[in-house]
Structures are given as structure tokens and as C-alpha cells.
Scaffold this motif. Sequence first.
Motif, PDB file in Angstrom:
ATOM      1  N   PRO A  96     -51.346  24.362 -42.036  1.00  0.00           N
ATOM      2  CA  PRO A  96     -51.934  23.198 -41.364  1.00  0.00           C
ATOM      3  C   PRO A  96     -53.192  23.535 -40.558  1.00  0.00           C
ATOM      4  N   THR A 113     -55.762  15.669 -43.714  1.00  0.00           N
ATOM      5  CA  THR A 113     -55.061  16.783 -44.348  1.00  0.00           C
ATOM      6  C   THR A 113     -53.574  16.516 -44.428  1.00  0.00           C
ATOM      7  N   ALA A 167     -56.086  24.334 -42.825  1.00  0.00           N
ATOM      8  CA  ALA A 167     -56.527  23.130 -43.538  1.00  0.00           C
ATOM      9  C   ALA A 167     -57.403  22.271 -42.630  1.00  0.00           C
ATOM     10  N   LYS A 168     -57.010  22.126 -41.340  1.00  0.00           N
ATOM     11  CA  LYS A 168     -57.819  21.339 -40.411  1.00  0.00           C
ATOM     12  C   LYS A 168     -59.188  21.990 -40.200  1.00  0.00           C
ATOM     13  N   ASP A 182     -59.784  27.685 -54.762  1.00  0.00           N
ATOM     14  CA  ASP A 182     -59.620  26.314 -54.273  1.00  0.00           C
ATOM     15  C   ASP A 182     -60.028  25.332 -55.367  1.00  0.00           C
ATOM     16  N   ALA A 209     -61.284  21.150 -43.189  1.00  0.00           N
ATOM     17  CA  ALA A 209     -61.690  19.746 -43.141  1.00  0.00           C
ATOM     18  C   ALA A 209     -62.835  19.557 -42.162  1.00  0.00           C
ATOM     19  N   VAL A 215     -56.739  18.306 -48.719  1.00  0.00           N
ATOM     20  CA  VAL A 215     -57.741  17.692 -47.848  1.00  0.00           C
ATOM     21  C   VAL A 215     -58.360  16.514 -48.600  1.00  0.00           C
ATOM     22  N   THR A 262     -62.214  12.889 -42.976  1.00  0.00           N
ATOM     23  CA  THR A 262     -61.289  13.803 -43.656  1.00  0.00           C
ATOM     24  C   THR A 262     -59.879  13.633 -43.105  1.00  0.00           C
ATOM     25  N   ALA A 286     -52.247  23.214 -48.991  1.00  0.00           N
ATOM     26  CA  ALA A 286     -52.815  22.122 -48.190  1.00  0.00           C
ATOM     27  C   ALA A 286     -53.671  21.218 -49.071  1.00  0.00           C
ATOM     28  N   THR A 341     -52.525  27.958 -47.887  1.00  0.00           N
ATOM     29  CA  THR A 341     -53.213  27.501 -46.674  1.00  0.00           C
ATOM     30  C   THR A 341     -52.257  26.644 -45.837  1.00  0.00           C
ATOM     31  N   ALA A 376     -51.716  12.318 -47.045  1.00  0.00           N
ATOM     32  CA  ALA A 376     -53.140  12.544 -46.803  1.00  0.00           C
ATOM     33  C   ALA A 376     -53.921  11.236 -46.830  1.00  0.00           C
ATOM     34  N   THR A 425     -49.949  19.083 -45.704  1.00  0.00           N
ATOM     35  CA  THR A 425     -49.538  20.400 -46.197  1.00  0.00           C
ATOM     36  C   THR A 425     -48.146  20.341 -46.804  1.00  0.00           C
TER      37      THR A 425
END
Length: 580
Positions: free
Chosen positions: A522, A556, A525-526, A503, A529, A465, A554, A463, A520, A573, A558
Amino acid sequence: MLLIPARWAGFRQPRCGWGTGGLPGITKETGEKGLRKVRRLPFIIYTWLVIVLGIWLLYYTFPQLNLDLGRELLIMVGFGVLAEWLAVSFPQGQLTGGFAVILSTYLIYGPVPAAWVNALATVLGQGVANRGNPLRTTLFNAAQYVPVVLGANFVYVLAGGEVARGLHWANGWPLTLFILAYYLFNQLFVYIYTLPVRGGYPLLQWPDALRWDGITYLLAVPVGLLMVLLYNHIGIYGTLLLFIPMLAVQFVLRFYVHLVLANRELRVLYEVAGKLGGNLNLKEIFDLLLRESRRVTGFHNGIIYLWSEEKQCYVVEAATGTHAGLFRGSVVQRGEGFLGRAALSGECHLVDDAREDERTLGDIGFTQLHRSLVVVPLVAETGVLGLLVLGDKRAGFFDDKHVQILTILGGQAAVAIANVHLKSLLDRAAITDGLTGLYNYRYFYHRCLGELERARRYDENVALVMVDINNFKQVNDHYGHSAGDAVLAAVAGVIRDQLRDGDLAARFGGDEFAVLLPRTGPAEAKHVADRLRLAVREYVFEAGERRILVYVTTATATFPGDAAGLDELFKVALKGLEQQ
């Protein structure tokens, strides 16, 4: 020449070396508490037994002395004292040509005068030209020669030799046995005495002393025989004609011994310099420093502390020895305790006995476990990078020679450590953003390619961000660019604190940041964020005495759900940011 240990010059600890004149002294009661003290006790008893034996033999044989020859015997004692005064000293002992006096005295006057001359010359010579030996050592050095002379005489007589014949072909074989027996008996006394303090200078081994001792015997034996011939033809003063050249030989031997030791020390330093000049990491440097330090000193335990900017103290980076595990995890605060004060001053320290030295009284840890200590700060242009701390359970184990060599080794290691740090900083600068400390876009993009390739191979999600600071231009316009830079750095810090190990975070543009989340999906990832957005909103940003409210947006994307490649992932993104 006789083989005897001597005191280590300049310090209050024992020597374990050789030369005519005595054995190394244990300056104080150096036995450890409990078991260590019990182990030391037999050697202390041995020392005093030899002293008592020597004194008793002198007393027992005194009636056999011909006092009418007192003047001549005193002259021979004088020769022996001169040999002691001009002894060839080295880190663990001394060498002299005194065996020429002993042999000539034995053949001219007999075994009892030879024993008395030897003992008196040692007491007077070492009493005046004392190299730091305590009284007990001087007494031992003198006393042990009495049974050595009388024991060698027993072998001589047993082999059929007659002292009354003096230099005669019939005495050739017995006299050879006398010399060998004298040599071996002396070595035996020395070997037993030096067992508790052996190993203080690994560059000098026992075979080296045996070889040098053999050289002095080869020189002293013919001189002693010629002194007997001159005595028979000229008298007592004729012996001086040959003994003076023997003293000159000692000066030549002095240069030879010191040259050999200097060559070995330089070889160690040269090898270390060559290895440190290579591309070594910190662990390899630490291992090399401890390994080469052991070649020089033979310590029990060694530790290397290194300054930690994060913890603001010196932490253990390497340790070796029987108790190395006890010290891992220990720290040294600059200016606190003995080691802390050494780090603050940047000066080397030598402790003969930690239990009595004012610098170490009340300290705990390493200084509490060891009697002898040497501390060498690892000093570079930027300051004291660390500490090399060596300890031994025996009191008076280290000397000035150790400090000299370890100081040079420490200096070489400090330069290598500073170079590693500098290289690390340069490497870091090449891949990070100078303002925020996060990765720069170029390095971040390269790492993202690798993560996507790995995810494609193992069929995993990745993912991305994107984080954008809202109305950042207004912050610069209203509070100034310095406040804007502070906000950027603070936001980067908030992002860094919210990430997991593995990360990746980077400064993507002026006020934009990018975060890559391996493995990671969706939904996760949210969640990340949202967490980032909330953390920035709750953070207190200040510009002088004023507080600044900062908000971020933010978005995201993926892989592989939103994009099949990295460029497409960034495009998705960034489009998400524009739509908010």
C-alpha cells in the motif's frame, strides 16, 4: 587431362581449382602484415622456385630437341592451345582434355618434346584465352608441367619402359606407372600452391576435382594412345581425327560440371527456403543465414546488421568468426562510410582488396580488419532491413558466384525477417491500444489474473493504481478531438516513463488508465500514484501554439489487503477515484 587451378572468372583474385593449363595465381602481394605476411612468404618463394626450375629444365633440355620435327611439334602445340581455349571452367578451376596431347607427344617424340609442347601450349593458350590470371600464374602453370613430365618419365624408365618402343605390350606396366606418376606429381604441385587460397567455395571440395580429373584422364588416355596409332599409320595430320572428338567431349564435360554445381547451389537454396518457411524467430533466421553462407564461401568473419527504429541505425544482431566479439555493439549509420552507403543504395558490393579499393579507404572497423569483403543488403518491400557483411583476410577471396548465391540467400532471409516483423506488429496490435501504445483492457485483465495467481502462490502483494484525467471533456470541447488524442498519448507516455520493468500499464477507458504493480504494498503504491500525478502536472502539453494544463486523479488498491480477487480489486480502486 591435367589437374590445375585457374582464375576465378571476372575478378582479380586467385582461383583454387583444376584443369590442364596451370595453377591459381595470387594476383598481387596478398600476404598480410606481420605474421600473416610471414606465413604467405613460403608459398610465394615456392611459386618462383617452380618457375625458375621449369625454365632451367627447358633451357637444359633444349639441345635434346630435334628441330627437324619443329613443324610437327608446333602442330601438337596447336592441339594443346585448342584444349586450353575450350577448357571447362568452374568457380575454382578448369578442366581440359590436354593430357591426350601430352601422352601422344611423349610416346611419339619423347619426354623432352612433351615437356616443351606442354609448356608452350600452356603459355600460348592461357596468354590468349586468359581468364584473369596474372603473368606469374601463367608462368607457374607452364613451368610446373616440365618437372611433372620429366619426373613421370623417370618413373617410366625406372620401371623398365623404353620410349623408343612406343606402343608395345612390354611398355604396358611402365606406361601405367607414367600416367599415375604424372597424375600424382601434378596433384602435389597443385595442392601445395592452393593451400593459401583453399576454401573459397566450400560447395566444391578437393575430392570433387580429383574425381572430375580422373574422368578426364579416363577419356584422354585412350584418345592419346589412338592418336599414336594414327600417327604411325597416317602421319601427324591423322592425330587431328581423334583430337577433335576429344574437344567435343569437353563440351559434354562442361555441361556435366556446371549441372553438378548448379544442383548443389539449388539444394542449398531449397534447404534454406524450406527452413525459412517455418516458424523461426529472428535469432534462428540470423544463425541460419550465417551458417548457410559459410557453406557457400568459407569466410573468416560474418556480421548481420539489422535496422533499429529506436536507435535509427543498423545494429549488430548476429556475428560469427574468430573476431566476432570485436564487432558486437558496433553500428552502421545509413549513408555514412562504406557499409552505410551500401545500406542506403541497397546494392551488393564486392571488394577484392579493402586496402586499395577507393570505396573502403579510410574506413575503420570491419573493413579495416579484412582484405576481401562482400556486402549483401537484406532488401524487402519496406526497404533495406539489414546488411549481411562477410570478410576474409585473404585478398581476392570472393567472386561473382559468391555474390549471386549470397544475394539469393539474403533475399530469402529478408522476406523471413519482414514476416517476423509483420507478425510482431500484428501481435502487438492485438494487445495494445492504437492511440496510446499501452496495453488494451482485454490483454491487461488477462495479465493481471496471472500476476494475482502468482502473488497468491508466493504470498506477495500486488497493487493497482487507477489514473483519471480531470475535465478531459473540456479539452476536447475547447481544443478539438485531435488535441484530446494528443493529450491521451502524452499522458500515456508520462505513465510509461515512470514505471519499472515488470510493471504493467493499460488504457482502461476513454480518459482512464490502469497500472498494475507486482510485489508492491500500500505505501509504495501511494508513492507511485503521487509520482504519476506530479509528473503529469509538470509535463508541458501543447495544442498548436497554446499550452494545455492537465491534471490527473489517482487511486490505489492492493491485493490481498483491499481485495481477494481481481474484479474486487478494480472495484475498490474505481471507488477511490469516484470519492476524489
